[in-house]
Every structure is written in structure tokens, then in C-alpha cells.
Design an enzyme around this catalytic site. Sequence first.
Site, PDB file in Angstrom:
ATOM      1  N   GLN A 177      26.600  29.811   8.421  1.00  0.00           N
ATOM      2  CA  GLN A 177      25.532  28.814   8.411  1.00  0.00           C
ATOM      3  C   GLN A 177      25.975  27.487   7.819  1.00  0.00           C
ATOM      4  OE1 GLN A 177      22.574  29.258   9.840  1.00  0.00           O
ATOM      5  NE2 GLN A 177      22.726  31.449  10.258  1.00  0.00           N
ATOM      6  N   CYS A 315      18.895  39.386  12.987  1.00  0.00           N
ATOM      7  CA  CYS A 315      19.559  40.688  13.035  1.00  0.00           C
ATOM      8  C   CYS A 315      18.675  41.801  12.484  1.00  0.00           C
ATOM      9  CB  CYS A 315      20.862  40.644  12.236  1.00  0.00           C
ATOM     10  SG  CYS A 315      22.018  39.402  12.815  1.00  0.00           S
TER      11      CYS A 315
END
Length: 372
Positions: A177, A315
Amino acid sequence: MIYLDYQATTPVAPEVAKTMQPWIEEKYANPHSPSRWGNEAEAAIEVARKQVEKALGAKGGSLAFTGSATEAINWALKGTVEKAPKGRNRIITVATEHAAVLDTCEWLAGRGVDLTVLPVLLDGCLDLDLFERELDERVLLVAVMMVNNEIGVRHPVSAISDMVHKAGALMMSDAVQAFGRVDVCKGPDLIAISAHKIHGPKGIGALWMRKGSEPAPLIHGGGQEQGLRSGTLSPMLCVGFGAAARLADERCTLDYDHVQKLWNAAVHALGPGWIVNGSVGHRYKGNLNIRREGVDAARLIADLRDVAFSLGSACASGSGRPSHVLRALGLDYRAARSSIRLGFGRYTTQQELVDACRRIAAHAVAQEKLDA
């Protein structure tokens, strides 16, 4: 559709798609073949590798392409344990890490590794004094991410790396990220990154390895990547990753400034009654994770089908369980289930973000009135 799920994945940049196109259609040779066409594909992959390395900015090591950042993380953790010197059998990580780190660490713990999972403060930051006290001569590896995927909190990975190295251990960081969004911290020995978080294709990641810190192979076969990672590379995916990395490197300041403006506009459009999850000061502001008392976040998502946002990690969001990251901040079940994550970036316009935030706020207020 208004797309506000940039932490889950990003739109493929038009420049990236254009660069990939020839490698989808006519340039299909195996890059590990000795033919002229194979050599051409191999050369394109090496150009892409250099583009990713330049954007990453890490020096004194090498980069190997993988099938995903999850593979890179598994390789870094398991391969380091495989090569562990005698007496070092301990891993330290953090409760808010991505599942790719936490689940792999738990798997290793089941095979005899001494695992320490540190808590975070209420703002999601790591208590550095606590961390330093945990370091001892048994520590093999420390895994701390640069930017949290659910709440955007940034850890001081360079300072943490210095402490880790003084203890004689290795540092691994999930930079998925962070890469292409903020300056990647210097210091880690192993860095995992992904293409599809920086407007590149899915199905390709990479592991950067400081010289001398390379983990043992996780996948065996032909040893195509420096003798350390086997499997035929996809020129299409590698070239796409390289193009995305080059573009991110060129646009880093522009994209960062755009995100800062979007954050301010979003907070203003949402209005009062919302609480930001995680530190505001130590944060990548393209991630706005917020909660509102009494809101059913899942219902909010269902009511706004033409706005793409999430409850947290893509996820884990299908599990039905509240986010482990939000629970680590001390939020109870109700507060965690009242939280949403808005992710925005390069291709988000201020007008569409403001419109979406106003609609989210209006639906939240309507829920409150309905449930009152």
C-alpha cells in the site's frame, strides 16, 4: 459506478494497458527460450525490472518477480526461516498486519517458530518502546508493514529497521500500500510489492532482497528468477508492472497532492457524526476508514450498489467476521461492523467523491431514523 475501493485494487492505467497490448497478441514467446523472440521478451522483462527497482528506490539488492505480493511475503517469511542460523528462531510481527503475513507466521509457529504478535495503540500505531523491549538475540525476522491496507496508518519502518539491525535480525516489510503512493521507507532487507495496487495488472508482484538476505526458494523447478524463484515469467505482466511503476514514479507528487485534496473534500462532504479509525497524522490519506454509531455498514454497501467501497480488507471481507485490524484498535463488534473504508486516488474526481460521500451520509442518517 463511483469506484472508491483503491486499497482492494486500482484501475489499470491506459498507458499500462497500451504497453501490455503487443505482449498479449503477437509477442508471445517464452522469455526463457534462446530464440530471437525469446531474447526480445527477456530483454523487455529486464527493462521492466529496472523500472520497478527505480520506482522502489531501494539500493544494494535485487528484485525478483512473483505471482503476487502474497507469494512474495510467503517466500520472504518461509525462506528466511529455512536459512535461519542456529539460535535464531523467533519472529516478531504486529496484530494489524495483512493476513498474508499473519497467516504465514501462524503456519510457521505451528512448525516450531517462536512467534510474537505485538498489539497496537488505539490509533493503530506501534508502541516503539514495547517493540524495542521485545528485541533479543533470538529474533530472526521482524515483519512490519509500511502502510496499513485497512486503516492507512503508516509505521516508521526506517526507524524500526535500525532497531532490528542493531539486534542482529532481518527486517521484512509489506510495502504493497506504500509503493507508488508514498516514499518507500529505507531499511528493510526484504520488501514485498504488487502491481495491481499502482494501476498495473493483477497476477504479478515482486520481492526486493538486500544482498546477502535472499530467502531460500519457495517454488522449485527451473530457477528462472536468479535461481531463487521458478516458473515461466509473463512478459505481458512484467511489462505492465514496469510501465505502472514508471508512471507512479513520475506522478508520485502529483498523485499524493491529489489524494490530500480528496481527503479534505470527503471529510467535509460526509459531515458530522463520523469517527476516523486510526491515526490521522500518521496516515496515507487515500485511505479513509470511518465509523458512525448505529450504522450497519453491510446494509449501507447493499443500499449503494453503484458506489464501490468496502468494510475493510478485500481478502477477508467475505468471511463475515469483523476486521481483525479494527478489533486490534480496541473496537468492539458493533463499532467494527459500523465501519466502512473509502479508497481513492489518481482517477477519482473530487465531484464524484463528494457526491458519493453525501449519499453515504444521507443513507446513514436514514438508517438511524429507521432504527430509532
